[in-house]
Design a protein around this motif. Sequence first.
Motif, short mmCIF file in Angstrom:
data_model
loop_
_atom_site.label_atom_id
_atom_site.label_comp_id
_atom_site.label_asym_id
_atom_site.label_seq_id
_atom_site.Cartn_x
_atom_site.Cartn_y
_atom_site.Cartn_z
N PHE A 15 -101.47 -11.49 -24.92
CA PHE A 15 -102.61 -12.27 -25.40
C PHE A 15 -103.86 -11.96 -24.59
N ILE A 16 -105.01 -12.07 -25.25
CA ILE A 16 -106.29 -11.88 -24.57
C ILE A 16 -107.15 -13.11 -24.82
N SER A 17 -108.06 -13.36 -23.90
CA SER A 17 -108.83 -14.59 -23.95
C SER A 17 -110.21 -14.37 -23.34
N GLN A 18 -110.97 -15.46 -23.22
CA GLN A 18 -112.29 -15.39 -22.59
C GLN A 18 -112.21 -14.96 -21.12
N ARG A 19 -111.04 -15.04 -20.53
CA ARG A 19 -110.91 -14.60 -19.15
C ARG A 19 -111.29 -13.12 -19.03
N GLU A 20 -110.87 -12.34 -20.04
CA GLU A 20 -111.19 -10.90 -20.04
C GLU A 20 -112.40 -10.58 -20.92
N PHE A 21 -112.58 -11.35 -21.98
CA PHE A 21 -113.62 -11.08 -22.97
C PHE A 21 -114.41 -12.37 -23.24
N PRO A 22 -115.35 -12.71 -22.35
CA PRO A 22 -116.07 -13.97 -22.50
C PRO A 22 -116.86 -14.09 -23.79
N LEU A 23 -117.23 -12.95 -24.40
CA LEU A 23 -117.99 -13.06 -25.65
C LEU A 23 -117.15 -13.64 -26.79
N MET A 24 -115.85 -13.81 -26.60
CA MET A 24 -115.04 -14.50 -27.61
C MET A 24 -115.58 -15.89 -27.89
N ALA A 25 -116.28 -16.48 -26.92
CA ALA A 25 -116.87 -17.81 -27.11
C ALA A 25 -117.85 -17.83 -28.26
N ARG A 26 -118.43 -16.67 -28.60
CA ARG A 26 -119.44 -16.60 -29.66
C ARG A 26 -118.84 -16.33 -31.04
N LEU A 58 -95.56 -10.83 -44.70
CA LEU A 58 -96.10 -10.80 -43.36
C LEU A 58 -95.33 -9.84 -42.47
N ASN A 59 -96.07 -9.12 -41.63
CA ASN A 59 -95.46 -8.23 -40.66
C ASN A 59 -95.31 -8.99 -39.35
N ASN A 60 -94.09 -9.19 -38.91
CA ASN A 60 -93.82 -9.94 -37.70
C ASN A 60 -93.82 -8.99 -36.50
N ILE A 61 -94.61 -9.31 -35.45
CA ILE A 61 -94.68 -8.44 -34.28
C ILE A 61 -94.42 -9.24 -33.01
N PRO A 62 -93.89 -8.60 -31.96
CA PRO A 62 -93.65 -9.31 -30.70
C PRO A 62 -94.95 -9.47 -29.91
N VAL A 63 -95.15 -10.67 -29.37
CA VAL A 63 -96.33 -10.95 -28.56
C VAL A 63 -95.89 -11.75 -27.33
N VAL A 64 -96.78 -11.81 -26.34
CA VAL A 64 -96.49 -12.56 -25.12
C VAL A 64 -97.70 -13.42 -24.78
N ILE A 65 -97.45 -14.71 -24.56
CA ILE A 65 -98.49 -15.60 -24.05
C ILE A 65 -97.98 -16.17 -22.73
N TRP A 66 -98.67 -15.83 -21.66
CA TRP A 66 -98.21 -16.10 -20.30
C TRP A 66 -96.82 -15.51 -20.11
N ASP A 67 -95.82 -16.33 -19.81
CA ASP A 67 -94.48 -15.77 -19.61
C ASP A 67 -93.57 -16.03 -20.80
#
Length: 283
Positions: free
Chosen positions: A49-60, A91-100
Amino acid sequence: MPSISELTIYPIKSCAGIAVSQATVTEAGLRFNGVHDREWMLVDLQGQFISQREFPLMARVQCTITNQHLQVDFDGMTSLLLAINNSATPLNNIPVVIWDFALNADDAGDVAAAWFSQVLGTACRLVRFSAHVQRFANTEWTGATLAPTRFSDGYPLLLISEASLEDLNQKAVNQGRSAVPMNRFRPNIVIDGIDAFEEDYAASFDVSNRLQLRPVKPCPRCPMPAVDQKTGIVGANPVDILQPYRANPIVDGEITFGMNVIVDSGAGATIAIGDEVQISIAF
């Protein structure tokens, strides 16, 4: 009497929230017009997962809920439309990770991936929480209660009082710094009519005698409150102001602001701004 003063749903994790006047409270968080809080999330090509921590412009990245779509907008881009009801779409199901926590999520498709990749300037994909997956808050804090959540950091609801923000902002002004709005801390529920940080000591919040919420864990704060939610620009972190007096020993001395909350009873109830909140204090 304490009451609800703000309600906010965040359809896409780390993107702009939508202020609403009322919302349905499910066990997994707020729902409004068929859209759930943190129902979508961005991931890199490894599924992290990616968030504003890495990409602050997501806030916009702004979201609007229409009758059939979640409309997503960013400066100069054509609107992206995400079907709210996509049960008939393969739907195409894909593996993702959020934190642990690793899980499978529904990929939102190549159009959404290309749109967000252009916005962020990096290859990424948009995923949606699958109806066939369960994720629960940490039972170390919820006890015997299995509290479902979607793509939140860990708990279905975050609650903060207006007085707590006022306390922080008064200290900021005294230090020659600017006050910050509540959206820096991205709560779902804001209440007024209580003392600063009184939410920390609550055993429960009873909303209009139809919904009981239980605070389970103080919310440790990360670098995200430094992001201006209107501009996506990183500035001074208001969490710095909290350091002298908000280090919480029950979370290993981390700086906390707001309470993570779960639903004890009344899931499915609709709550609204102005609803009275009765607080039971834990002794």
